[in-house]
Design a protein around this motif. Structure first.
Motif, PDB file in Angstrom:
ATOM      1  N   LEU A 122      -9.493  13.141   8.196  1.00 43.37           N
ATOM      2  CA  LEU A 122     -10.335  12.195   7.460  1.00 43.37           C
ATOM      3  C   LEU A 122     -10.155  12.335   5.950  1.00 43.37           C
ATOM      4  N   ALA A 123     -10.161  13.572   5.471  1.00 44.20           N
ATOM      5  CA  ALA A 123     -10.112  13.792   4.024  1.00 44.20           C
ATOM      6  C   ALA A 123      -8.779  13.364   3.432  1.00 44.20           C
ATOM      7  N   THR A 124      -7.666  13.719   4.074  1.00 46.50           N
ATOM      8  CA  THR A 124      -6.361  13.340   3.516  1.00 46.50           C
ATOM      9  C   THR A 124      -6.139  11.839   3.569  1.00 46.50           C
ATOM     10  N   THR A 125      -6.689  11.183   4.572  1.00 46.91           N
ATOM     11  CA  THR A 125      -6.519   9.729   4.683  1.00 46.91           C
ATOM     12  C   THR A 125      -7.406   8.998   3.693  1.00 46.91           C
ATOM     13  N   PHE A 126      -8.690   9.350   3.631  1.00 48.03           N
ATOM     14  CA  PHE A 126      -9.601   8.698   2.690  1.00 48.03           C
ATOM     15  C   PHE A 126      -9.177   8.933   1.243  1.00 48.03           C
ATOM     16  N   ALA A 127      -8.645  10.132   0.960  1.00 46.81           N
ATOM     17  CA  ALA A 127      -8.238  10.454  -0.412  1.00 46.81           C
ATOM     18  C   ALA A 127      -7.092   9.576  -0.889  1.00 46.81           C
ATOM     19  N   GLY A 128      -6.364   8.951   0.044  1.00 43.90           N
ATOM     20  CA  GLY A 128      -5.270   8.068  -0.344  1.00 43.90           C
ATOM     21  C   GLY A 128      -5.722   6.841  -1.107  1.00 43.90           C
ATOM     22  N   ASN A 129      -7.008   6.531  -1.073  1.00 43.38           N
ATOM     23  CA  ASN A 129      -7.522   5.371  -1.799  1.00 43.38           C
ATOM     24  C   ASN A 129      -7.842   5.670  -3.261  1.00 43.38           C
ATOM     25  N   LEU A 130      -7.809   6.940  -3.658  1.00 45.13           N
ATOM     26  CA  LEU A 130      -8.267   7.307  -5.002  1.00 45.13           C
ATOM     27  C   LEU A 130      -7.449   6.626  -6.093  1.00 45.13           C
ATOM     28  N   LEU A 131      -6.128   6.741  -6.006  1.00 46.92           N
ATOM     29  CA  LEU A 131      -5.233   6.177  -7.011  1.00 46.92           C
ATOM     30  C   LEU A 131      -4.283   5.178  -6.362  1.00 46.92           C
ATOM     31  N   LEU A 132      -3.734   4.302  -7.169  1.00 42.07           N
ATOM     32  CA  LEU A 132      -2.797   3.299  -6.641  1.00 42.07           C
ATOM     33  C   LEU A 132      -1.595   3.970  -5.987  1.00 42.07           C
ATOM     34  N   VAL A 133      -1.157   5.108  -6.553  1.00 42.75           N
ATOM     35  CA  VAL A 133       0.016   5.798  -6.011  1.00 42.75           C
ATOM     36  C   VAL A 133      -0.353   6.783  -4.907  1.00 42.75           C
ATOM     37  N   GLY A 134      -1.626   6.835  -4.531  1.00 38.44           N
ATOM     38  CA  GLY A 134      -2.069   7.822  -3.552  1.00 38.44           C
ATOM     39  C   GLY A 134      -1.717   7.487  -2.119  1.00 38.44           C
ATOM     40  N   SER A 135      -1.282   6.266  -1.859  1.00 36.35           N
ATOM     41  CA  SER A 135      -0.984   5.843  -0.495  1.00 36.35           C
ATOM     42  C   SER A 135       0.154   4.829  -0.513  1.00 36.35           C
ATOM     43  N   ILE A 136       1.050   4.941   0.469  1.00 38.87           N
ATOM     44  CA  ILE A 136       2.128   3.960   0.601  1.00 38.87           C
ATOM     45  C   ILE A 136       1.551   2.572   0.851  1.00 38.87           C
ATOM     46  N   ALA A 137       0.441   2.503   1.604  1.00 37.01           N
ATOM     47  CA  ALA A 137      -0.194   1.210   1.871  1.00 37.01           C
ATOM     48  C   ALA A 137      -0.610   0.529   0.566  1.00 37.01           C
ATOM     49  N   ASN A 138      -1.144   1.293  -0.386  1.00 36.63           N
ATOM     50  CA  ASN A 138      -1.526   0.733  -1.683  1.00 36.63           C
ATOM     51  C   ASN A 138      -0.320   0.141  -2.394  1.00 36.63           C
ATOM     52  N   LEU A 139       0.774   0.882  -2.388  1.00 33.89           N
ATOM     53  CA  LEU A 139       1.979   0.436  -3.092  1.00 33.89           C
ATOM     54  C   LEU A 139       2.596  -0.796  -2.432  1.00 33.89           C
ATOM     55  N   ILE A 140       2.529  -0.858  -1.103  1.00 31.05           N
ATOM     56  CA  ILE A 140       3.038  -2.033  -0.393  1.00 31.05           C
ATOM     57  C   ILE A 140       2.262  -3.276  -0.807  1.00 31.05           C
ATOM     58  N   VAL A 141       0.934  -3.162  -0.833  1.00 34.30           N
ATOM     59  CA  VAL A 141       0.096  -4.301  -1.226  1.00 34.30           C
ATOM     60  C   VAL A 141       0.396  -4.701  -2.670  1.00 34.30           C
ATOM     61  N   ALA A 142       0.513  -3.735  -3.567  1.00 35.98           N
ATOM     62  CA  ALA A 142       0.777  -4.043  -4.973  1.00 35.98           C
ATOM     63  C   ALA A 142       2.136  -4.729  -5.143  1.00 35.98           C
ATOM     64  N   ASP A 143       3.160  -4.235  -4.445  1.00 40.97           N
ATOM     65  CA  ASP A 143       4.497  -4.824  -4.569  1.00 40.97           C
ATOM     66  C   ASP A 143       4.540  -6.246  -4.026  1.00 40.97           C
TER      67      ASP A 143
END
Length: 426
Positions: A368-389
């Motif tokens: 839970l912690a490692t997954t939720f923490a991926g939302n902290l920064l734009l670069v914290g998760s591949i999913a974030n970067l995919i959406v941004a790109d």
């Protein structure tokens, strides 16, 4: 600890140097002046420790957790089936066509992204849904920023609900042998609360104003192109049904049988590959081979580093100072910090060897912690970067500041929920 550190050999220190360079690459996303991404860094790191430490190839192969690799590959094939059947885009369009107000549409998209990511890969869900969400928002005159950021955050949060929702959960479930149903029962409440908090922030809080009041020019008709530069496939009812039946069967097997998850998933992938309409190359083209290489490279590098004994000495020293890694507080902090320093998959690989025998609670907390923490920064998760790109391809800019308006408070709130749940109700 200081005296014991000095007793290590030159070979040990060469492994430590490679380990440090590899994880610097994880932090930077590559190495300066070299055309290497994280996968390339991990692969070269594995080659280096094999050569420098004299690690036999047989030992390097045994360091790779094969069940995790097999499970990850199999679900990439399942996700490819759903994408080739046009399922993700069709569901998104169906939700977008509902006569809902802004808050209702936001809730529906967050729910869909969260549920789909719990069963299929969160990265694939974002890859398929982002262009459709962007165009739906622009068509309805809505600022797309909250919807797109909500999509990335919901995919991350929702993927934590099961042991197949994301790569790090697959690894945790495989190594710690967590029961599938038991994990879902413990993880689902924090995930649901997290999705609700995300919706409240984006619908009524400052996150609702995360973007510009002028979303930009309306793009040309169509559902957009993916990162491979090809159009999303049209909806195919048979291919979608076939994928859903296999995914549903696998969930039932995981919940109610003792059949090994990796073997069951591999059989399911084999069933999907037996197709008269979809060529094998189509499936293989959607498999994330670099991620598999990243996993295998890090397995070897981490094994070599663990063999030096330095990691065990560091954990023992922290324990002597009263910082016990398996306690909920220290584990939550370490998971969140490492996930944003080196990304969540490497963070899990670093922490897992020190959780052996600590029980199911520590595994659930780590997931839970490692997954939720991926939302902290734009670069914290591949999913974030995919959406941004993909948003940038639609003329919509998501920079780190706009993401932080939602990412930081939602991450802090959801991590607080995890701590409270695992501390008092888990």
């Amino acid at each position: 600890m200081p005296t014991t550190v000095l007793h290590h050999t030159a070979s040990d220190w060469s492994v430590v140097a490679v380990f440090a360079i590899v994880y610097l690459g994880m932090f930077l996303g590559g190495l300066p002046r070299l055309k290497l991404d994280r996968s390339g860094v991990a692969l070269l790191g594995a080659i280096a420790v094999i050569a420098l430490a004299g690690l036999p190839l047989e030992d390097a192969a045994r360091a790779i957790d094969l069940p995790t690799i097999v499970l990850l590959f199999a679900f990439m094939v399942v996700s490819a089936q759903m994408r080739l059947g046009g399922f993700y885009a069709a569901v998104t369009r169906r939700v977008g066509a509902m006569p809902l107000p802004r808050s209702g549409l936001l809730a529906a998209l967050i729910l869909v992204a969260g549920v789909l990511s719990a069963v299929f890969s969160n990265d694939i869900v974002c890859l398929a849904m982002t262009p459709v969400v962007a165009r739906l928002c622009l068509k309805r005159g809505l600022d797309p920023l909250p919807f797109l950021i909500g999509l990335a955050c919901a995919a991350n949060i929702g993927s934590a609900a099961t042991l197949i929702g994301n790569p790090q959960n697959m690894l945790i479930g495989s190594v710690l042998q967590l029961p599938f149903g038991g994990y879902v029962r413990q993880a689902l409440p924090p995930v649901v609360i997290g999705l609700v908090l995300l919706w409240l922030w984006l619908a009524y809080g400052p996150g609702a104003k995360a973007g510009s009041p002028h979303p930009g020019p309306r793009p040309p008709a169509g559902d957009g192109a993916n990162t491979l530069g090809v159009e999303e496939p049209a909806f195919d009812a048979w291919q979608t049904t076939k994928g859903l039946l296999v995914a549903g069967a696998l969930l039932l097997i995981f919940l109610f049988t003792a059949w090994p998850r990796d073997v069951a998933a591999l059989v399911g992938a084999g069933v999907l590959l037996l197709s008269r309409r979809l060529h094998t190359s189509h499936f293989m083209g959607l498999v994330d081979w670099p991620l598999l290489i990243l996993f295998m490279g890090l397995f070897v590098v981490n094994h070599a580093f663990e063999s030096t004994g330095l990691a065990a000495q560091a954990v023992a020293w922290l324990g002597a100072q009263g910082v016990v890694l398996t306690d909920p507080g220290p584990l939550l902090v370490a998971s969140a910090l490492l996930s944003n320093l080196v990304s969540n998959v490497p963070a899990v690989m670093l922490l897992l060897p020190h959780l052996g025998g600590s029980g199911e609670q520590a595994g659930v907390m780590l997931a839970l912690a490692t997954t939720f923490a991926g939302n902290l920064l734009l670069v914290g998760s591949i999913a974030n970067l995919i959406v941004a790109d993909l948003a940038r391809q639609q003329g919509i800019e998501i920079d780190w500041k706009r993401h932080a308006v939602t990412g930081i408070p939602v991450t802090l709130a959801t991590l607080a929920v995890v701590w409270a749940w695992m501390r008092f109700a888990g």
